[in-house]
Design a protein around this motif. Structure first.
Motif, PDB file in Angstrom:
ATOM      1  N   CYS A  24       8.956 -11.408  -0.037  1.00 53.12           N
ATOM      2  CA  CYS A  24       9.435 -10.360   0.734  1.00 53.12           C
ATOM      3  C   CYS A  24      11.062 -10.127   1.010  1.00 53.12           C
ATOM      4  CB  CYS A  24       8.585 -10.113   1.963  1.00 53.12           C
ATOM      5  SG  CYS A  24       9.199 -11.096   3.412  1.00 53.12           S
ATOM      6  N   CYS A  32      12.418 -12.753   3.526  1.00 53.70           N
ATOM      7  CA  CYS A  32      12.718 -13.945   2.915  1.00 53.70           C
ATOM      8  C   CYS A  32      14.081 -14.011   2.241  1.00 53.70           C
ATOM      9  CB  CYS A  32      11.569 -14.399   1.847  1.00 53.70           C
ATOM     10  SG  CYS A  32       9.882 -15.123   2.748  1.00 53.70           S
ATOM     11  N   CYS A  68       3.346 -11.317   1.939  1.00 61.50           N
ATOM     12  CA  CYS A  68       4.386 -12.264   0.960  1.00 61.50           C
ATOM     13  C   CYS A  68       3.943 -13.511   0.573  1.00 61.50           C
ATOM     14  CB  CYS A  68       5.650 -12.439   1.954  1.00 61.50           C
ATOM     15  SG  CYS A  68       6.756 -13.463   1.361  1.00 61.50           S
ATOM     16  N   CYS A 111       6.174 -16.145   3.030  1.00 58.33           N
ATOM     17  CA  CYS A 111       5.997 -16.141   4.598  1.00 58.33           C
ATOM     18  C   CYS A 111       4.648 -15.360   4.792  1.00 58.33           C
ATOM     19  CB  CYS A 111       6.974 -15.556   5.239  1.00 58.33           C
ATOM     20  SG  CYS A 111       7.335 -13.812   4.888  1.00 58.33           S
TER      21      CYS A 111
HETATM   22 ZN   LIG Z   1       8.430 -13.175   3.071  1.00 60.06          ZN
END
Ligand SMILES: [Zn+2]
Length: 381
Positions: A29, A32, A9, A12
């Motif tokens: 992703c 998130c 991601c 994150c």
């Molecule tokens: Zn993420």
């Protein structure tokens, strides 16, 4: 292996080692998105949260004013629940403090728990589990090959907590669960420890002795009896304040002489072994990823810091060797047997009887009732 399809991601640190992950056109992703669109609506690290918490705590005090305790809290010795104990003291609450000893406590955890209870002036009820039963259950879990090896300890913890709550006529269960450090929770990497059907099925198939003192909470008690008959409510105060794990740790060190676990063992030697060796080896699961991702989303650390953290080895070789021997010996098996169980093929919890069908029905009812009443009626999850 699947190096070609590897993706991480862009916001994150969750990646394709979680098979169900999806990415948008910017490489962000689904965790998130879930955080932005759903989780933040339940998160109040601000003045609004303080007002909400004041109201909740005042109500708890009011309702409990003629009782010995107005709420209950489970203390594991970890930072979240330890810090929470101090918060309750600041607000003048009178919790019954329960600690469940399932045989794996590190000495540091015991020290920390004692310090906190002394500082806050709380009563501590330590529930020592029958080790022979825990051992039998844990061996059964190892033999079953499922990912959620923490179910035994976690189920024991919650069962004791609710048992003490009912016994002492306590309605409010105060939990250290929080969005700041745990918002990213990849579903298929684990399974609810509260699924007593699964726990009993695994034990029935692989266990050797009868469970006499190990109490389970069944589906009905957990989802109907406790919340609707007993009126029990789970409160997560850390979601109504800015909660920063690093700062919480400093406060604990400063006020109660709390000692940090560092990289060694954590609160429970078993949990460390399970998270940092069993899961990565058997299932290619690295629990640091969701944890660090949660900290990124709540703004405690940067993505760069998280990536650096992930570069560190999960285990120090010497420590791993020590822990393996310790765990094998404690469970009464040979090192060989332990290794065999770790390197044998993994199994999904759903290969054993479980509560999925009931859970699905419950979620459907909750969602229909929620729409009808125009509110969210989920009690736990
Ligand atoms: Zn993420």
């Amino acid at each position: 292996m699947e190096e070609n399809n590897y993706q991480i991601c862009s916001r994150c640190v969750m990646d394709t080692t979680y098979p169900e992950i999806t990415f948008d056109e910017h490489g962000v992703c689904n965790h998130c998105h879930q955080f932005d669109e759903v989780t933040t609506k339940r998160w109040f690290p601000n003045d609004e949260g303080k007002k909400k918490l004041d109201t909740i705590f005042n109500q708890i005090k009011q309702e409990g004013r003629n009782k010995e305790y107005d709420c209950i809290i489970g203390l594991s010795g970890g930072v979240d629940s330890s810090y929470l104990a101090l918060v309750l003291k600041d607000y003048g609450l009178r919790p019954l403090v329960v600690h469940v000893d399932a045989g794996w406590n590190s000495e540091l955890a015991v020290h920390n728990i004692e310090q906190i209870v002394k500082y806050c002036g709380y009563d501590l009820h330590t529930h020592v589990m029958d080790w022979q039963e825990i051992k039998d259950l844990q061996l059964a879990y190892f033999k079953s090959g499922v990912a959620n090896q923490d179910a035994v300890q976690d189920h024991a913890f919650f069962a004791s907590l609710y048992h003490y709550a009912v016994q002492n006529n306590i309605k409010y269960v105060i939990s250290g669960g929080n969005i700041a450090t745990e918002s990213v929770a990849p579903k298929s990497w684990g399974h609810s420890a509260m699924d007593a059907i699964n726990l009993k099925a695994i034990h029935k198939r692989f266990g050797k002795r009868k469970l006499v003192s190990f109490k389970t909470i069944n589906f009905f008690r957990y989802y109907f009896y406790y919340p609707f008959i007993k009126g029990m409510k789970v409160i997560r105060p850390l979601n109504f304040m800015p909660y920063h794990k690093g700062e919480a740790l400093e406060v604990l060190k400063d006020k109660v002489g709390y000692k940090e676990y560092g990289r060694k063992h954590g609160e429970s030697r078993f949990t460390k072994f399970f998270q940092d060796y069993y899961l990565p080896t058997k299932f290619n699961i690295d629990k640091r990823k969701p944890h660090l991702s949660s900290l990124i989303l709540s703004g405690e650390i940067s993505r760069k810091e998280a990536l650096n953290e992930l570069k560190k080895p999960l285990y120090d070789d010497v420590e791993l060797k020590e822990d393996k021997s310790y765990i094998a010996k404690k469970l009464g098996i040979s090192l060989d047997d332990l290794e065999k169980m770790i390197f044998s093929p993994g199994h999904h919890y759903s290969e054993y009887p479980n509560w999925d069908r009931q859970h699905k029905i419950l979620k459907t009812i909750q969602s229909i009732a929620g729409k009808y009443l125009n509110k969210n009626i989920n009690n736990y999850s």
